[in-house]
Design a protein around this motif. Structure first.
Motif, PDB file in Angstrom:
ATOM      1  N   ARG A 170       0.826  -1.209   0.000  1.00 43.97           N
ATOM      2  CA  ARG A 170       0.000   0.000   0.000  1.00 43.97           C
ATOM      3  C   ARG A 170       0.868   1.269   0.000  1.00 43.97           C
ATOM      4  O   ARG A 170       1.924   1.306   0.627  1.00 43.97           O
ATOM      5  N   ARG A 171       0.380   2.262  -0.750  1.00 41.87           N
ATOM      6  CA  ARG A 171       1.039   3.567  -0.832  1.00 41.87           C
ATOM      7  C   ARG A 171       2.529   3.417  -1.133  1.00 41.87           C
ATOM      8  O   ARG A 171       3.366   4.102  -0.551  1.00 41.87           O
ATOM      9  N   GLN A 172       2.849   2.573  -2.066  1.00 42.50           N
ATOM     10  CA  GLN A 172       4.239   2.251  -2.388  1.00 42.50           C
ATOM     11  C   GLN A 172       4.926   3.322  -3.232  1.00 42.50           C
ATOM     12  O   GLN A 172       6.130   3.445  -3.224  1.00 42.50           O
ATOM     13  N   ILE A 174       4.405   7.443  -5.316  1.00 44.81           N
ATOM     14  CA  ILE A 174       3.635   8.654  -5.559  1.00 44.81           C
ATOM     15  C   ILE A 174       3.765   8.950  -7.048  1.00 44.81           C
ATOM     16  O   ILE A 174       4.860   9.215  -7.547  1.00 44.81           O
ATOM     17  N   GLN A 178      -0.223  11.501  -6.405  1.00 44.00           N
ATOM     18  CA  GLN A 178      -1.141  10.606  -5.703  1.00 44.00           C
ATOM     19  C   GLN A 178      -0.418   9.327  -5.257  1.00 44.00           C
ATOM     20  O   GLN A 178       0.395   8.789  -6.005  1.00 44.00           O
ATOM     21  N   TYR A 179      -0.760   8.842  -4.070  1.00 43.72           N
ATOM     22  CA  TYR A 179      -0.231   7.554  -3.634  1.00 43.72           C
ATOM     23  C   TYR A 179      -0.857   6.438  -4.459  1.00 43.72           C
ATOM     24  O   TYR A 179      -2.055   6.488  -4.766  1.00 43.72           O
ATOM     25  N   ASP A 181      -0.719   1.943  -4.920  1.00 47.75           N
ATOM     26  CA  ASP A 181      -0.243   0.659  -4.398  1.00 47.75           C
ATOM     27  C   ASP A 181       0.522  -0.083  -5.480  1.00 47.75           C
ATOM     28  O   ASP A 181       0.256   0.088  -6.685  1.00 47.75           O
TER      29      ASP A 181
END
Length: 189
Positions: A170-172, A174, A178-179, A181
């Motif tokens: 998750r949120r690996q 940007i 935006q973040y 995955d």
């Protein structure tokens, strides 16, 4: 016993395939050669520059020589490095890198990319069909890949061909502020 028979007697595989595109353009899928390295390097740089599909730094891209060595290494390790040409110009590529010899060489990591201007032509489907056929013919049991969660088009293509999500970070990254995955998918053959 079926596993050994598959590896001993691989199925027939055509490594060069020629099609006609929607507008009549000649499309060729074939194994990459060392001579493709300069064009592959240039085309890959264009995709990386977009900053939304591949997790690579434009300043650290391979040289022509490093790309030639990569092509040779993938083929030597019984992997697949395929290019797709449209009217004689490389429009993209797909690779299967086998896992470690004796431990995970029944699996391969899949990677693909298409140059802007060649997307939406059905080339991704052709590369996927070629890749899966190659994997069957060469005794692979599993194909793994990772894709950004924002790349809906690619995720839908992979699902269409039977890939399933195995996990995610998750949120690996940007991308474009935006973040996103990192989604891990696989196909058991």
């Amino acid at each position: 016993m079926a596993l050994q028979l598959t590896r001993m007697f691989p199925t027939a595989f055509r490594d060069r395939r020629v099609y006609r595109g929607k507008e009549g353009e000649k499309i060729v899928l074939r194994p990459a050669t060392r001579e493709d390295a300069p064009e592959l390097t240039k085309r890959l740089a264009r995709v990386v520059k977009e900053g939304i599909y591949l997790d690579e730094n434009p300043d650290n891209l391979p040289t022509h020589r490093e790309k030639r060595d990569e092509i040779r290494e993938i083929h030597r390790n019984k992997g697949m490095y395929t290019v797709v040409e449209v009217e004689g110009k490389i429009a993209g590529a797909a690779m299967l890198r086998r896992g470690s010899k004796g431990i995970s060489d029944h699996t391969a990591k899949f990677r693909t990319w298409l140059v802007p201007g060649y997307r939406g032509m059905g080339l991704g489907k052709k590369l996927m069909e070629y890749t899966i056929d190659w994997a069957h013919a060469n005794g692979l049991e599993k194909i793994n890949l990772d894709v950004w969660s924002s790349n809906d088009r690619a995720i839908q293509l992979y699902k269409k061909y039977g890939f399933r999500v195995e996990g995610r970070l998750r949120r690996q990254a940007i991308l474009q502020g935006q973040y996103v995955d990192e989604v891990f998918m696989s196909l058991f053959l």
